[in-house]
Design an enzyme around this catalytic site. Structure first.
Site, PDB file in Angstrom:
ATOM      1  N   SER A 194     -25.131  28.422  26.492  1.00 53.44           N
ATOM      2  CA  SER A 194     -25.446  27.229  27.269  1.00 53.44           C
ATOM      3  C   SER A 194     -24.677  27.218  28.596  1.00 53.44           C
ATOM      4  O   SER A 194     -24.867  28.111  29.419  1.00 53.44           O
ATOM      5  CB  SER A 194     -25.150  25.984  26.422  1.00 53.44           C
ATOM      6  N   ASP A 363     -35.926  25.033  22.013  1.00 52.76           N
ATOM      7  CA  ASP A 363     -34.763  24.698  22.831  1.00 52.76           C
ATOM      8  C   ASP A 363     -35.201  23.812  23.994  1.00 52.76           C
ATOM      9  O   ASP A 363     -35.942  24.257  24.874  1.00 52.76           O
ATOM     10  CB  ASP A 363     -34.114  25.983  23.348  1.00 52.76           C
ATOM     11  N   HIS A 392     -31.350  24.539  20.518  1.00 57.84           N
ATOM     12  CA  HIS A 392     -30.209  24.897  21.363  1.00 57.84           C
ATOM     13  C   HIS A 392     -28.936  25.165  20.557  1.00 57.84           C
ATOM     14  O   HIS A 392     -28.172  26.080  20.867  1.00 57.84           O
ATOM     15  CB  HIS A 392     -29.964  23.779  22.374  1.00 57.84           C
TER      16      HIS A 392
END
Length: 423
Positions: A194, A363, A392
């Protein structure tokens, strides 16, 4: 002349009331939060744990499983002390001496380095890499539980929080990579998740960083954010809540305090945002982590970041750019000698650089269109892995992650091990 009349929907009225409550809380926080203390003894800090009020990351998450773990503190050029942990061997005694290059793990937004070891051995990437013979180093960004000290400012001063991911890419990550590179006398592998991919890619555009890194693996890769499907984050960005909160004087963004809760409530007041499952509303439906462990995860996550960092990310959602923090016309001229913030040039990453990416079909933050945009600007042709049912958070907390993606990641690193130069 007749009076004006208008109607408010229920959610608009609720939103206005919540906004008033948020502003009141911010004023109270600004009034009572201005405690100043420049009393940090940096020499003694190097000999102590990252956070005196709780166990160290090693003692809380790693050592109980029988892995060797060491705590370090790395000082950035702008004065932040970063907690860094090293898992120097696997669980089994036969793997006590690592035989493969060092790997640096960089967490994402509102997380700390503990995310890499929150699940048991066989499920957490930190343990999986250590058992595979890699020398594992866990980074912790400024402001997180394990990195809340600065050489000049206390955590209660606004200057402590005057940064965005620009500084994470310019100072934090290079400091950690340099420390590991010098300590191990070897090029290293990098893994980011991320926000860890944002700062990783931004840092890799710097020649001094690319020379230390033999290969990079990016989980839920992010650079561009204009196609994210999270209605929660779209709503927050479109309401310019980041600017409102910044104007009111708040510097630390912490979802655990009352102001953080009010922030979430304000966004969730919108009719088009379903916050019945807040995690899903923000990150997408996660297929594969153990829901019974959520109370355990919530003991440590989410962690703090700066409001300026959240503002930077909101700018990316609104503008669709991968650029430095936007200070406005005059601020940009002051900081960058340009009316607009400069973009990060991904073309600076060499064609020969080895890169691996993993993305998920559920995601909400790492969208396929944005990934395509990123890849179009990278000349090194990353190796791709797509997991249709992954959200995610699955990339770090899935109970199936080893079989689904970590084995492939380790295979990729194994093919690049010979190219990791030892000094």
């Amino acid at each position: 002349m007749g009076g004006l009349s208008f109607k408010l929907s229920t959610w608009q009225l609720m939103g206005m009331l919540k906004l008033c409550r948020l502003m009141l809380l911010l004023l109270l926080a600004q009034y009572y939060g201005g405690i100043r203390c420049n009393c940090l003894d940096s020499q003694n800090l190097l000999k102590t744990r990252v956070d005196e009020s709780s166990p160290s990351l090693c003692s809380a998450f790693v050592s109980p499983y029988g892995y060797p773990c060491e705590e370090y503190t790395v000082l950035t050029k702008d004065g932040f002390f970063l907690g860094v942990q090293r898992i120097s061997g696997g669980q089994a005694s036969v793997h006590r001496n690592h035989s493969k290059p060092p790997v640096v793990l960089q967490h994402g937004l509102l997380q700390g380095g503990d995310c890499w070891v929150l699940n048991p051995p066989g499920q957490s990437l930190g343990f999986v890499l250590a058992d595979a013979g890699y020398d594992v180093w866990i980074a912790n960004g400024r402001g997180t539980q394990w990195s809340r000290h600065n050489e000049y400012y206390s955590v209660n001063e606004k200057e402590f929080w005057d940064w965005s991911w620009d500084e994470l890419a310019a100072y934090d990550l290079p400091a950690v990579l340099t420390f590991v590179y010098n300590t191990t006398a070897s090029q290293l592998f990098y893994v980011g998740h991320s926000q860890g991919t944002i700062i990783g890619l931004a840092a890799l555009t710097q020649p001094k960083v690319i020379d230390m890194v033999a290969a990079a693996a990016l989980l839920s890769p992010i650079t561009y954010l204009d196609h994210i499907t999270s209605k929660f984050l779209h709503r927050a960005a479109s309401m310019y809540i980041d600017k409102l909160v910044k104007t009111m004087g708040l510097q630390e963004f912490n979802l655990r305090n009352n102001i953080g809760v009010e922030f979430v409530d304000l966004v969730c007041a919108s009719e088009d945002v379903d916050c019945g499952n807040l995690l899903t509303a923000i990150t997408g439906p996660n297929c594969c982590f153990n829901n019974s462990r959520i109370p355990y995860y919530l003991q440590y996550e989410p962690q703090s970041t700066s409001l300026k960092n959240m503002q930077h990310l909101a700018q990316m959602v609104r503008t669709g750019t991968f650029a430095k923090f936007d200070y406005g016309f005059f601020g940009n001229v002051w900081h960058y000698f340009s009316p607009s913030p400069p973009s990060y040039d991904l073309f600076n990453i060499p064609k020969s650089f080895a890169m691996w990416m993993a993305s998920g079909g559920n995601d909400y933050l790492s969208d396929p269109e944005d990934i395509k945009h990123t890849i179009s600007e990278i000349v090194c042709h990353p190796r791709m892995l797509f997991l249709k049912d992954y959200g995610h958070i699955d990339f770090i907390l899935s109970t199936r992650a080893k079989e689904d993606l970590y084995d492939d990641l380790i295979s990729f690193f194994g093919s690049k091990t010979a190219s990791a130069a030892i000094r």
